[in-house]
Motif scaffolding. Structure first.
Motif, mmCIF file in Angstrom:
data_model
loop_
_atom_site.group_PDB
_atom_site.id
_atom_site.type_symbol
_atom_site.label_atom_id
_atom_site.label_comp_id
_atom_site.label_asym_id
_atom_site.label_seq_id
_atom_site.Cartn_x
_atom_site.Cartn_y
_atom_site.Cartn_z
ATOM 1 N N ILE A 44 -90.216 -4.965 -16.428
ATOM 2 C CA ILE A 44 -91.232 -4.480 -17.365
ATOM 3 C C ILE A 44 -91.366 -2.973 -17.275
ATOM 4 O O ILE A 44 -91.400 -2.279 -18.299
ATOM 5 N N SER A 45 -91.418 -2.435 -16.072
ATOM 6 C CA SER A 45 -91.541 -0.979 -15.933
ATOM 7 C C SER A 45 -90.292 -0.274 -16.444
ATOM 8 O O SER A 45 -90.371 0.807 -17.036
ATOM 9 N N THR A 46 -89.149 -0.886 -16.264
ATOM 10 C CA THR A 46 -87.909 -0.294 -16.768
ATOM 11 C C THR A 46 -87.926 -0.234 -18.291
ATOM 12 O O THR A 46 -87.560 0.783 -18.886
ATOM 13 N N VAL A 47 -88.382 -1.295 -18.939
ATOM 14 C CA VAL A 47 -88.464 -1.316 -20.401
ATOM 15 C C VAL A 47 -89.449 -0.267 -20.891
ATOM 16 O O VAL A 47 -89.194 0.437 -21.869
ATOM 17 N N ILE A 48 -90.578 -0.132 -20.205
ATOM 18 C CA ILE A 48 -91.575 0.868 -20.590
ATOM 19 C C ILE A 48 -91.001 2.271 -20.489
ATOM 20 O O ILE A 48 -91.184 3.106 -21.388
ATOM 21 N N ILE A 49 -90.275 2.556 -19.429
ATOM 22 C CA ILE A 49 -89.675 3.882 -19.247
ATOM 23 C C ILE A 49 -88.639 4.146 -20.334
ATOM 24 O O ILE A 49 -88.591 5.241 -20.908
ATOM 25 N N ILE A 50 -87.812 3.161 -20.632
ATOM 26 C CA ILE A 50 -86.787 3.342 -21.668
ATOM 27 C C ILE A 50 -87.431 3.564 -23.029
ATOM 28 O O ILE A 50 -87.025 4.456 -23.784
ATOM 29 N N MET A 51 -88.447 2.780 -23.362
ATOM 30 C CA MET A 51 -89.122 2.930 -24.656
ATOM 31 C C MET A 51 -89.813 4.290 -24.759
ATOM 32 O O MET A 51 -89.795 4.926 -25.810
ATOM 33 N N ALA A 52 -90.423 4.766 -23.668
ATOM 34 C CA ALA A 52 -91.061 6.080 -23.681
ATOM 35 C C ALA A 52 -90.019 7.181 -23.866
ATOM 36 O O ALA A 52 -90.268 8.169 -24.573
ATOM 37 N N SER A 53 -88.867 7.027 -23.259
ATOM 38 C CA SER A 53 -87.797 8.008 -23.417
ATOM 39 C C SER A 53 -87.303 8.052 -24.859
ATOM 40 O O SER A 53 -87.093 9.134 -25.422
ATOM 41 N N ILE A 54 -87.133 6.895 -25.462
ATOM 42 C CA ILE A 54 -86.682 6.833 -26.853
ATOM 43 C C ILE A 54 -87.733 7.443 -27.776
ATOM 44 O O ILE A 54 -87.404 8.217 -28.680
ATOM 45 N N ALA A 55 -88.999 7.116 -27.532
ATOM 46 C CA ALA A 55 -90.073 7.670 -28.363
ATOM 47 C C ALA A 55 -90.122 9.192 -28.220
ATOM 48 O O ALA A 55 -90.290 9.914 -29.215
ATOM 49 N N GLY A 56 -89.986 9.690 -27.005
ATOM 50 C CA GLY A 56 -89.980 11.142 -26.792
ATOM 51 C C GLY A 56 -88.820 11.813 -27.505
ATOM 52 O O GLY A 56 -88.979 12.877 -28.115
#
Length: 78
Positions: A44-56
């Motif tokens: 879950i934390s990995t998905v959150i980090i990846i999604m935040a990176s994509i959004a940024g």
């Protein structure tokens, strides 16, 4: 004709070696999972980090596109 046969044999040997390597790796993963050891970050934390990176990255790309559109005439000299 011999080169086709050699290529087929080489492909078969390569496929067999790769299949063996994958099988060994899967067995190692299963053994590690059976032992209950920790494999690192939770999914879950990995998905959150990846999604935040994509959004940024999308925010930065959008801002650059807006700035380029605003100053395009100044950049081209027209």
């Amino acid at each position: 004709m011999k080169t086709i046969r050699d290529a087929t044999t080489k492909a078969a040997v390569t496929a067999t070696v790769l299949a063996h390597a994958v099988r060994e790796r899967l067995d190692a993963i299963r053994q590690e999972a059976d032992q209950g050891s920790d494999r690192g970050d939770g999914p879950i934390s990995t998905v959150i980090i990846i999604m935040a990176s994509i959004a940024g990255a999308l925010v930065i790309a959008g801002a650059l596109a807006v700035l380029y559109g605003k100053y395009a005439t100044k950049l081209t000299g027209e």
